[in-house]
Design a protein around this motif. Structure first.
Motif, PDB file in Angstrom:
ATOM      1  N   ARG A 130       4.384   7.200  -0.881  1.00 46.99           N
ATOM      2  CA  ARG A 130       4.049   7.482  -2.276  1.00 46.99           C
ATOM      3  C   ARG A 130       5.222   8.171  -2.953  1.00 46.99           C
ATOM      4  O   ARG A 130       5.802   9.106  -2.413  1.00 46.99           O
ATOM      5  N   ASP A 131       5.526   7.713  -4.165  1.00 45.90           N
ATOM      6  CA  ASP A 131       6.625   8.321  -4.914  1.00 45.90           C
ATOM      7  C   ASP A 131       6.246   8.609  -6.360  1.00 45.90           C
ATOM      8  O   ASP A 131       7.091   8.977  -7.158  1.00 45.90           O
ATOM      9  N   GLY A 132       4.979   8.438  -6.710  1.00 46.32           N
ATOM     10  CA  GLY A 132       4.525   8.709  -8.065  1.00 46.32           C
ATOM     11  C   GLY A 132       4.545   7.498  -8.974  1.00 46.32           C
ATOM     12  O   GLY A 132       3.902   7.494 -10.018  1.00 46.32           O
ATOM     13  N   ASP A 133       5.306   6.477  -8.608  1.00 50.81           N
ATOM     14  CA  ASP A 133       5.347   5.256  -9.424  1.00 50.81           C
ATOM     15  C   ASP A 133       4.090   4.439  -9.175  1.00 50.81           C
ATOM     16  O   ASP A 133       3.535   4.428  -8.084  1.00 50.81           O
ATOM     17  N   TRP A 134       3.653   3.755 -10.158  1.00 46.20           N
ATOM     18  CA  TRP A 134       2.568   2.766 -10.095  1.00 46.20           C
ATOM     19  C   TRP A 134       1.219   3.358  -9.727  1.00 46.20           C
ATOM     20  O   TRP A 134       0.309   2.644  -9.370  1.00 46.20           O
ATOM     21  N   GLU A 135       1.066   4.669  -9.790  1.00 38.79           N
ATOM     22  CA  GLU A 135      -0.231   5.269  -9.508  1.00 38.79           C
ATOM     23  C   GLU A 135      -1.051   5.238 -10.793  1.00 38.79           C
ATOM     24  O   GLU A 135      -0.716   5.903 -11.760  1.00 38.79           O
ATOM     25  N   THR A 136      -2.112   4.454 -10.783  1.00 40.05           N
ATOM     26  CA  THR A 136      -2.905   4.229 -11.990  1.00 40.05           C
ATOM     27  C   THR A 136      -3.995   5.274 -12.192  1.00 40.05           C
ATOM     28  O   THR A 136      -4.722   5.220 -13.177  1.00 40.05           O
ATOM     29  N   GLY A 137      -4.132   6.195 -11.259  1.00 33.57           N
ATOM     30  CA  GLY A 137      -5.129   7.249 -11.353  1.00 33.57           C
ATOM     31  C   GLY A 137      -4.935   8.233 -10.222  1.00 33.57           C
ATOM     32  O   GLY A 137      -4.006   8.098  -9.423  1.00 33.57           O
ATOM     33  N   PRO A 138      -5.820   9.221 -10.145  1.00 28.62           N
ATOM     34  CA  PRO A 138      -5.711  10.211  -9.067  1.00 28.62           C
ATOM     35  C   PRO A 138      -5.801   9.537  -7.692  1.00 28.62           C
ATOM     36  O   PRO A 138      -6.609   8.639  -7.492  1.00 28.62           O
ATOM     37  N   MET A 139      -4.959   9.969  -6.789  1.00 31.23           N
ATOM     38  CA  MET A 139      -4.957   9.425  -5.430  1.00 31.23           C
ATOM     39  C   MET A 139      -5.714  10.398  -4.528  1.00 31.23           C
ATOM     40  O   MET A 139      -5.251  11.505  -4.276  1.00 31.23           O
ATOM     41  N   GLU A 140      -6.883   9.971  -4.082  1.00 30.79           N
ATOM     42  CA  GLU A 140      -7.709  10.751  -3.178  1.00 30.79           C
ATOM     43  C   GLU A 140      -8.078   9.878  -1.995  1.00 30.79           C
ATOM     44  O   GLU A 140      -8.299   8.680  -2.157  1.00 30.79           O
ATOM     45  N   MET A 163       0.805  -1.207   0.000  1.00 30.38           N
ATOM     46  CA  MET A 163       0.000   0.000   0.000  1.00 30.38           C
ATOM     47  C   MET A 163       0.843   1.264   0.000  1.00 30.38           C
ATOM     48  O   MET A 163       1.767   1.395   0.794  1.00 30.38           O
ATOM     49  N   MET A 164       0.475   2.187  -0.909  1.00 31.05           N
ATOM     50  CA  MET A 164       1.097   3.499  -0.945  1.00 31.05           C
ATOM     51  C   MET A 164       0.523   4.333   0.192  1.00 31.05           C
ATOM     52  O   MET A 164      -0.686   4.334   0.400  1.00 31.05           O
TER      53      MET A 164
END
Length: 147
Positions: free
Chosen positions: A62-72, A17-18
């Motif tokens: 969180r580092d921006g990698d593997w984020e498949t969409g907006p993180m809310e 988990m990020m």
């Protein structure tokens, strides 16, 4: 370089988990949830956490990698991380002592397992980023249709 050693036996499935606040998340998972730090990469702010009853999870900043969409918040919508423990009442008491609100209060729940019913004591909480965590203790099985 990592601190500690990876688990001797890696789980065959593990949530990774990020998180937005690594120290707060680490404190939640190793505090009231009762996980221990098995392995950490401090420079990456990544931890592999192991519960004495066998569950394993990883958290990382969180580092921006593997984020498949907006993180809310709440993160992990549609995801429930299940952690099975030997004593759900003791785990719930640790949550209360830490001031963690219950998303679902402790309860006994019986579910259809196909050929039988399976029961557990369970409750749900959210971690600092809103991930939904079910903590459960298996309490038995019974024939279908038995109340």
């Amino acid at each position: 370089m990592g601190i500690g050693a990876p688990p001797a036996q890696w789980a065959m499935g593990m949530a990774e988990m990020m998180v937005t606040d690594y120290p707060a998340s680490l404190a939640f998972w190793t505090g009231p949830l009762g996980f221990a730090l098995a392995f950490e990469r401090p420079a990456q702010k990544l931890a592999c956490l192991a519960h004495p009853d066998g569950a394993q999870v990883m958290i990382y900043q969180r580092d921006g990698d593997w984020e498949t969409g907006p993180m809310e918040r709440p993160f992990g919508r549609g995801l429930v991380v299940q952690v099975y423990v030997a004593d759900a009442d003791a785990a719930a008491a640790r949550m209360r002592a830490a001031g963690v609100p219950f998303y679902v209060e402790p309860r006994e729940k019986w579910r259809d397992w196909g050929d039988r019913m399976g029961g557990q004591r369970e409750f749900l909480v959210q971690d600092p980023d809103g991930y939904l965590v079910m903590v459960a203790e298996r309490i038995g099985e019974r024939p279908l249709g038995q109340v």
